[in-house]
Design a protein around this motif. Structure first.
Motif, mmCIF file in Angstrom:
data_model
loop_
_atom_site.group_PDB
_atom_site.id
_atom_site.type_symbol
_atom_site.label_atom_id
_atom_site.label_comp_id
_atom_site.label_asym_id
_atom_site.label_seq_id
_atom_site.Cartn_x
_atom_site.Cartn_y
_atom_site.Cartn_z
ATOM 1 N N HIS A 22 -5.677 -41.131 32.168
ATOM 2 C CA HIS A 22 -5.757 -41.541 31.328
ATOM 3 C C HIS A 22 -4.312 -42.112 31.727
ATOM 4 O O HIS A 22 -3.436 -42.464 32.186
ATOM 5 C CB HIS A 22 -4.883 -40.454 29.738
ATOM 6 N N HIS A 37 -1.660 -43.392 29.349
ATOM 7 C CA HIS A 37 0.517 -42.449 28.470
ATOM 8 C C HIS A 37 0.791 -43.602 29.572
ATOM 9 O O HIS A 37 0.463 -43.251 30.756
ATOM 10 C CB HIS A 37 -0.537 -41.658 28.226
ATOM 11 N N HIS A 77 -6.942 -34.962 24.723
ATOM 12 C CA HIS A 77 -5.415 -34.890 24.352
ATOM 13 C C HIS A 77 -5.638 -36.789 23.455
ATOM 14 O O HIS A 77 -6.708 -36.894 23.302
ATOM 15 C CB HIS A 77 -5.213 -35.971 26.164
HETATM 16 ZN ZN LIG Z 1 -0.693 -37.971 28.493
#
Ligand SMILES: [Zn+2]
Ligand SMILES: [Zn+2]
Length: 268
Positions: A58, A60, A143
């Motif tokens: 992902h 982030h 998430h």
């Molecule tokens: Zn994360």
């Protein structure tokens, strides 16, 4: 052949000499780019130009910050490895935005050599990627950003390892990890974190990781993406529910030679 090198295992705030979650498979596949994968991977004898395939769980910051560095370190990819393929990058919906961001940072219009030739492929839960000797299944994660879990299976031996990425517990995870030899599970929520906080950030406690390992019937559990000061308590909590748990160690190497046949080596 199925090997995992733990390039980084720390939580999102890394201390001196640490690296956040980042792993290499068979020396040429990278999962997430940490803060600075291009630098950190050299400690386990992998060069940035060795990487042919990148899987992003992902987008982030702590999983993608190393992307411009990895690109830049591949500026001379074709000179160093004339037969090197284009870099293949797989990931969730936010991936194109992060790649554009990396290119902007590297001023790729003015310096095109700073970004190696690459292909971007969005992958979705239920799909799989065929890498010849390896099959990579794509799973769900739960998430705040669109996120993926990945399962790598050695097609000749059937040995497999699962990476959850960042995720809260969800019922699809044990199913996805069913019967894996090693489950590499995040444990970035401390055991005592208030439930409301966990619900907001959607991370897992060590108890969550142990629950997934038990429900999946995983052979071993490796806890990653944790703050160093919480290591012992995280390990104790996980072991209480799943005895074959261990803490991920930066620089460790895992070889899975066949179902249930794991061999670990640790940095001196
Ligand atoms: Zn994360
Ligand atoms: Zn993270």
């Amino acid at each position: 052949m199925l090997s995992v090198q733990f390039i980084g295992i720390s939580g999102s705030r890394v201390g001196p000499g640490e690296e956040t979650a980042c792993y290499a498979i068979n020396g040429s596949i990278l999962i997430d780019t940490g803060w600075s994968a291009a630098v950190s991977m050299q400690a386990v004898d992998i060069q940035p130009t060795d990487i042919d395939t990148l899987f992003i769980t992902h987008c982030h910051q702590d999983h993608i910050l190393g992307l411009p560095g990895l690109f830049f370190a591949n500026s001379r990819r074709k000179q160093i490895r004339p037969d090197a393929p284009d870099l293949d990058i797989y990931g969730p919906l936010d991936l194109p935005l992060s790649i554009e961001g990396a290119k902007t940072l590297l001023r790729s219009k003015q310096y095109p050599q700073c970004v190696p030739d690459h292909r971007v492929t969005l992958v979705y839960p239920g799909e799989s990627v065929d890498l010849g000797d390896l099959k990579v299944d794509v799973g769900r994660a739960f998430h705040p950003l669109d996120a993926r879990a990945y399962r790598f299976t050695d097609t000749s031996t059937g040995a497999s390892v699962v990476f959850t990425g960042d995720t809260a517990y969800h019922e699809f995870l044990p199913e996805f990890a069913k019967g894996c030899d090693v489950l590499v599970h995040e444990a970035s929520s401390t055991p005592n974190t208030e439930l409301s906080t966990r619900q907001r950030v959607l991370h897992s406690t060590p108890q969550d990781a142990a629950r997934v390992a038990n429900e999946a019937g995983a052979g071993e559990l490796v806890l990653v993406h944790y703050a160093a000061e919480n290591g012992q308590v995280i390990l104790d909590r996980a072991k209480a529910d799943f005895p074959a748990a261990q803490l991920g160690v930066k620089g460790a190497k895992l070889e899975i030679n066949g179902p249930g046949q794991t061999e670990w080596s640790y940095p001196h």
